[in-house]
Design a protein around this motif. Structure first.
Motif, mmCIF file in Angstrom:
data_model
loop_
_atom_site.group_PDB
_atom_site.id
_atom_site.type_symbol
_atom_site.label_atom_id
_atom_site.label_comp_id
_atom_site.label_asym_id
_atom_site.label_seq_id
_atom_site.Cartn_x
_atom_site.Cartn_y
_atom_site.Cartn_z
ATOM 1 N N TYR A 129 0.810 -1.131 -0.016
ATOM 2 C CA TYR A 129 -0.146 -0.171 0.052
ATOM 3 C C TYR A 129 0.981 1.178 -0.044
ATOM 4 O O TYR A 129 1.233 1.521 1.062
ATOM 5 N N HIS A 130 1.347 1.642 -1.134
ATOM 6 C CA HIS A 130 2.307 2.546 -1.233
ATOM 7 C C HIS A 130 2.017 4.018 -0.595
ATOM 8 O O HIS A 130 2.803 4.410 0.311
ATOM 9 N N ASP A 131 0.930 4.581 -0.609
ATOM 10 C CA ASP A 131 0.576 5.707 -0.046
ATOM 11 C C ASP A 131 0.400 5.528 1.403
ATOM 12 O O ASP A 131 1.158 6.509 2.291
ATOM 13 N N TYR A 132 -0.450 4.643 2.058
ATOM 14 C CA TYR A 132 -0.783 4.566 3.381
ATOM 15 C C TYR A 132 0.713 4.416 4.306
ATOM 16 O O TYR A 132 1.073 4.958 5.030
ATOM 17 N N THR A 133 1.560 3.494 3.488
ATOM 18 C CA THR A 133 2.748 3.006 4.237
ATOM 19 C C THR A 133 3.831 4.372 4.251
ATOM 20 O O THR A 133 4.518 4.261 5.237
ATOM 21 N N ALA A 134 3.930 5.052 3.159
ATOM 22 C CA ALA A 134 4.839 6.051 3.329
ATOM 23 C C ALA A 134 4.502 7.243 4.227
ATOM 24 O O ALA A 134 5.364 7.905 4.770
ATOM 25 N N ALA A 135 3.251 7.399 4.243
ATOM 26 C CA ALA A 135 2.468 8.491 5.315
ATOM 27 C C ALA A 135 3.167 8.087 6.795
ATOM 28 O O ALA A 135 3.423 8.729 7.373
ATOM 29 N N LYS A 136 2.685 6.874 7.172
ATOM 30 C CA LYS A 136 3.077 6.097 8.039
ATOM 31 C C LYS A 136 4.806 6.177 8.600
ATOM 32 O O LYS A 136 5.101 6.483 9.748
ATOM 33 N N ALA A 137 5.325 5.911 7.591
ATOM 34 C CA ALA A 137 6.659 6.090 7.647
ATOM 35 C C ALA A 137 7.300 7.392 8.050
ATOM 36 O O ALA A 137 8.131 7.612 9.015
ATOM 37 N N ALA A 138 6.783 8.547 7.075
ATOM 38 C CA ALA A 138 7.015 9.957 7.716
ATOM 39 C C ALA A 138 6.411 10.144 9.247
ATOM 40 O O ALA A 138 6.953 10.909 9.983
#
Length: 254
Positions: A157-166
């Motif tokens: 889940y590219h968008d969700y995962t990137a946001a949570k990493a941030a």
């Protein structure tokens, strides 16, 4: 500060994981602010269940700084003391449906932006609005809700995962900046939970596969995850900050 002495703001608490977190704090005697964006009926029902003397439902879109500031001020006025603890749980609209997810060649920046708005901007607004009251009390607890997908992106889940990493990065930089004020900032990262609105589209076979892959042979429930949230708010975590605790039954090793 004991859990029973805290005033806890849980974002996105009208349903799902947020509801379980609010209930867990209430069971320990904390006063709880049940934030919601659209789930008014569910939020008010939860407050009645907890007791209207100890729970307050407040509407606010966490991506709107003015609405967040008004909500924090209303909570202070209602309880006669500032919010001491915030749980950044609100989730931008999202469904954990691997078959329907946007693939690498399809996903657009707008989808990333929506997730960053909810996860990072929302958390930033909440934290900044709560800092003055926490400074006044000489105590604060910020607890951010992440995901184990950035350690193990079993479904990309590219968008969700990137946001949570941030959000994890924000957790660690805020911990460094706010520590001198007596404020700790930590994250808890779960996997797929059985079951929330976001995971309702997940096939049962996927839940079974996850359960079989964990040492506990089960999929973590919202109530089990909420129990772990209490640790970061409790006196037992007073020397813990900037950390990410994975709560998924042992599926992912951080």
């Amino acid at each position: 500060m004991k859990l029973s002495e805290q005033i806890v703001l849980v974002t996105g608490a009208g349903r799902g994981l947020g509801n379980a977190i609010a209930c867990a704090f209430a069971a320990e005697g904390a006063r709880v602010v049940v934030n919601y964006r659209a789930s008014r009926e569910a939020a008010e029902t939860l407050c009645r269940q907890i007791g209207t003397d100890r729970a307050l439902a407040l509407q606010a879109d966490v991506t709107d700084a003015a609405q967040v500031a008004a909500m924090v001020a209303a909570a202070h006025a209602h309880f006669g003391a500032p919010v001491t603890t915030v749980v950044n749980n609100a989730l931008a609209d999202f469904s954990f449906d691997g078959d329907a997810r946007a693939k690498a060649e399809q996903i657009g920046w707008q989808q990333f932006s929506a997730q960053f708005e909810g996860s990072v901007r929302g958390a930033l607004n909440i934290i900044q609005s709560a800092i003055p009251g926490m400074r006044e009390r000489g105590f604060g607890r910020v607890i951010n809700i992440g995901t184990n997908l950035f350690q193990n992106p079993v479904v990309p889940y590219h968008d969700y995962t990137a946001a949570k990493a941030a959000l994890l990065s924000l957790t660690r930089t805020m911990a460094a900046d706010l520590g001198p004020l007596g404020i700790t900032v930590n994250m808890l990262s779960g996997g797929l939970l059985r079951t929330t609105d976001a995971s309702a589209a997940t096939p049962e076979a996927v839940f079974d596969l996850i359960a079989a892959s964990t040492p506990l042979q089960s999929v973590t429930t919202p109530a089990e995850f909420a129990d772990a949230v209490l640790f970061f708010a409790s006196p037992w975590s007073r020397a813990v900050t900037g950390q990410n605790l994975v709560v998924d039954g042992g599926l992912v090793k951080d």
